[in-house]
Design a protein around this motif. Sequence first.
Motif, short mmCIF file in Angstrom:
data_model
loop_
_atom_site.label_atom_id
_atom_site.label_comp_id
_atom_site.label_asym_id
_atom_site.label_seq_id
_atom_site.Cartn_x
_atom_site.Cartn_y
_atom_site.Cartn_z
N SER A 1 -2.12 -5.90 3.81
CA SER A 1 -3.11 -5.51 5.57
C SER A 1 -3.74 -4.10 5.15
N GLY A 2 -4.55 -3.80 5.46
CA GLY A 2 -5.15 -2.09 6.61
C GLY A 2 -4.67 -0.76 4.75
N LEU A 3 -4.00 -0.70 5.51
CA LEU A 3 -3.39 0.80 4.85
C LEU A 3 -2.75 0.43 3.18
N GLY A 4 -2.03 -0.09 3.17
CA GLY A 4 -1.06 -0.86 2.51
C GLY A 4 -2.05 -1.00 1.53
N LYS A 5 -2.68 -2.26 2.00
CA LYS A 5 -3.75 -3.43 1.20
C LYS A 5 -4.53 -1.88 0.68
N ALA A 6 -4.87 -1.27 0.84
CA ALA A 6 -6.29 -0.42 0.31
C ALA A 6 -6.11 0.29 -1.29
N VAL A 7 -3.95 0.73 -0.58
CA VAL A 7 -3.23 1.28 -1.50
C VAL A 7 -3.24 0.82 -2.24
N ALA A 8 -3.26 -0.25 -2.85
CA ALA A 8 -3.04 -1.51 -3.88
C ALA A 8 -4.35 -1.72 -4.09
N GLN A 9 -5.44 -1.77 -3.13
CA GLN A 9 -6.69 -2.03 -4.63
C GLN A 9 -7.03 -0.66 -5.34
N VAL A 10 -6.83 0.56 -5.01
CA VAL A 10 -7.21 1.57 -5.51
C VAL A 10 -6.09 1.56 -7.15
N LEU A 11 -4.78 0.98 -6.79
CA LEU A 11 -3.92 1.71 -7.51
C LEU A 11 -4.31 0.59 -8.71
N ILE A 12 -3.77 -0.36 -8.60
CA ILE A 12 -4.59 -1.95 -9.65
C ILE A 12 -6.34 -1.39 -10.16
#
Length: 244
Positions: A17-28
Amino acid sequence: MDLGLKKRTALVLGGSSGLGKAVAQVLIAEGARVAICARDSQRLTAAAAQLGAEALAADLSVPGAADEVVRAAEKRLGQLDVLVVNTGGPPPGLFDVLSDADWRAAFEGLWMSSVGAIRAALPAMRARRWGRVLVITSVAAREPVANLMLSNSLRAGLHGMVNALSKEVAGDQVTVNALMPGYTLTERLAELRLDEAKLISQIPARRIGTPQDFAAVAAFLASGPAGYITGQAIACDGGLLQSI
Ligand SMILES: NC(=O)c1ccc[n+]([C@@H]2O[C@H](COP(=O)([O-])OP(=O)(O)OC[C@H]3O[C@@H](n4cnc5c(N)ncnc54)[C@H](OP(=O)(O)O)[C@@H]3O)[C@@H](O)[C@H]2O)c1
């Protein structure tokens, strides 16, 4: 700009969720293969399916768990090029109300999970002479926030570790940086029950940040072109921090 992440692999802790999920999304989105970790396996599996990530459930506050998650990510992804260190924030509270148990729990959750994950990931990064370690901290590490004694104290120490460690591994082309979120629209912010209108009046950009604002900076720090940036603590805060 090509971030050079297409053949890279990443583990994002606190990634459901939150920041970590957004970081994962952009890396993908940049072409990396990514594993995410969190405690609640149902939410983690749903987030992983939505993102197209590998799911690794663990409670990072348990001693040894962070090391195990790194080893599991290396197995699933083949190797680990990028490590994003992140968990939930410690509970709020003034010095007076915090017990030894509160301090110890926050230290395990925030500090030892970071140490364990980084220590497990570094040797292979150094051997391959490419690695990115990104530690998500908080603007509270630089300018203490009222009623966040645990976060203010422990995160400032993490910045010391990030800077000192960066010197030890820079020669192996591994970078270690901290990224400080300012007020960002996530569950953590809701948990803290802050007065949003008051916050916005204090932020020069006159808005609360989005996880996507933050993730864009994280993706750059994780990238190939960011290879000469190390030992830094960089804020993504709409201008909130006053210090130079
Ligand atoms: N949002 C802000 O405005 C802001 C500002 C400054 C600093 N920060 C800090 O940035 C970090 C991330 O914040 P966020 O806003 O993204 O929070 P969030 O939306 O609450 O997300 C936290 C993530 O970490 C996971 N997590 C929490 N405790 C964990 C544990 N013990 N082991 C494994 N995973 C764990 C959560 O999943 P599970 O609960 O399922 O484990 C979730 O995936 C926090 O440390 C927060 O204090 C946030």
